[in-house]
Design a protein around this motif. Structure first.
Motif, PDB file in Angstrom:
ATOM      1  N   LYS A  70      -6.383 -16.046  24.660  1.00 42.50           N
ATOM      2  CA  LYS A  70      -6.576 -15.871  26.101  1.00 42.50           C
ATOM      3  C   LYS A  70      -7.163 -14.481  26.351  1.00 42.50           C
ATOM      4  O   LYS A  70      -6.716 -13.501  25.768  1.00 42.50           O
ATOM      5  N   PHE A  71      -8.152 -14.395  27.213  1.00 43.56           N
ATOM      6  CA  PHE A  71      -8.837 -13.136  27.472  1.00 43.56           C
ATOM      7  C   PHE A  71      -7.894 -12.114  28.102  1.00 43.56           C
ATOM      8  O   PHE A  71      -7.137 -12.423  29.025  1.00 43.56           O
ATOM      9  N   SER A  83     -12.554 -16.360  23.381  1.00 42.57           N
ATOM     10  CA  SER A  83     -11.763 -16.588  24.589  1.00 42.57           C
ATOM     11  C   SER A  83     -12.588 -17.387  25.591  1.00 42.57           C
ATOM     12  O   SER A  83     -13.759 -17.685  25.361  1.00 42.57           O
TER      13      SER A  83
END
Length: 173
Positions: A70-71, A83
């Motif tokens: 996840k970014f 991501s």
């Protein structure tokens, strides 16, 4: 208004449309497996040494792995992660290192995730690998070989994978 949800919905629609078109034209490779690519989640690859497990079970070297993470703008840039920010609004991957991973014609691509995940599914779909294997119950249109086991049991997954690849004559006995 949450732009990431709008972007994700748009990518999902394009992905499902592309997947339905492609599934009718799938050709299964008869080539022996020498090169392997792995796509997984970051939390899975941080718990399990998936790369070495697959290499030792399949008796291959130089498996390449990319994980979805996840970014987070505070994270350092990694050449082993991608991501949601690495996809454009049109649904194309735009990070050069990850793009070259997807364009590499692996003899086997393993989707090591057992739940629906738009970005990993999109990456498996975009890969130029000639044979794809993964967990059953994710998306049967993505894989030529699906294995039903627990995510945490990498030994069982890799031994089942090896067994079926030998049956298909994609591995030496």
């Amino acid at each position: 208004m949450n732009f990431s949800n709008i972007k994700e919905n748009r990518i999902r629609k394009k992905f499902e449309k592309s997947l339905s078109k492609q599934s009718n034209n799938r050709i299964v490779s008869q080539k022996e497996i020498i090169s392997v690519g792995i796509l997984t989640l970051d939390n899975t690859s941080s718990k399990i040494n998936l790369q070495s497990e697959i290499e030792s079970t399949l008796e291959l070297q130089n498996a390449k792995i990319f994980s979805f993470k996840k970014f987070n703008k505070n994270d350092e840039v990694s050449f082993k992660h991608f991501s949601e920010k690495n996809l454009s609004w049109s649904g194309e991957f735009n990070e050069p290192t990850f793009q070259s991973f997807l364009e590499q014609p692996f003899d086997l691509l393993i989707g090591y995730f057992n739940e629906k995940h738009l970005f990993l599914e999109k990456a498996v779909f975009a890969s130029k690998a000639t044979f794809k294997a993964g967990f059953s119950g994710v998306n049967s249109k993505l894989y030529e070989l699906e294995i039903s086991t627990d995510l945490e049991n990498v030994n069982q997954f890799s031994s089942e994978l090896k067994k079926y690849l030998k049956i298909l004559k994609k591995l030496k006995n």
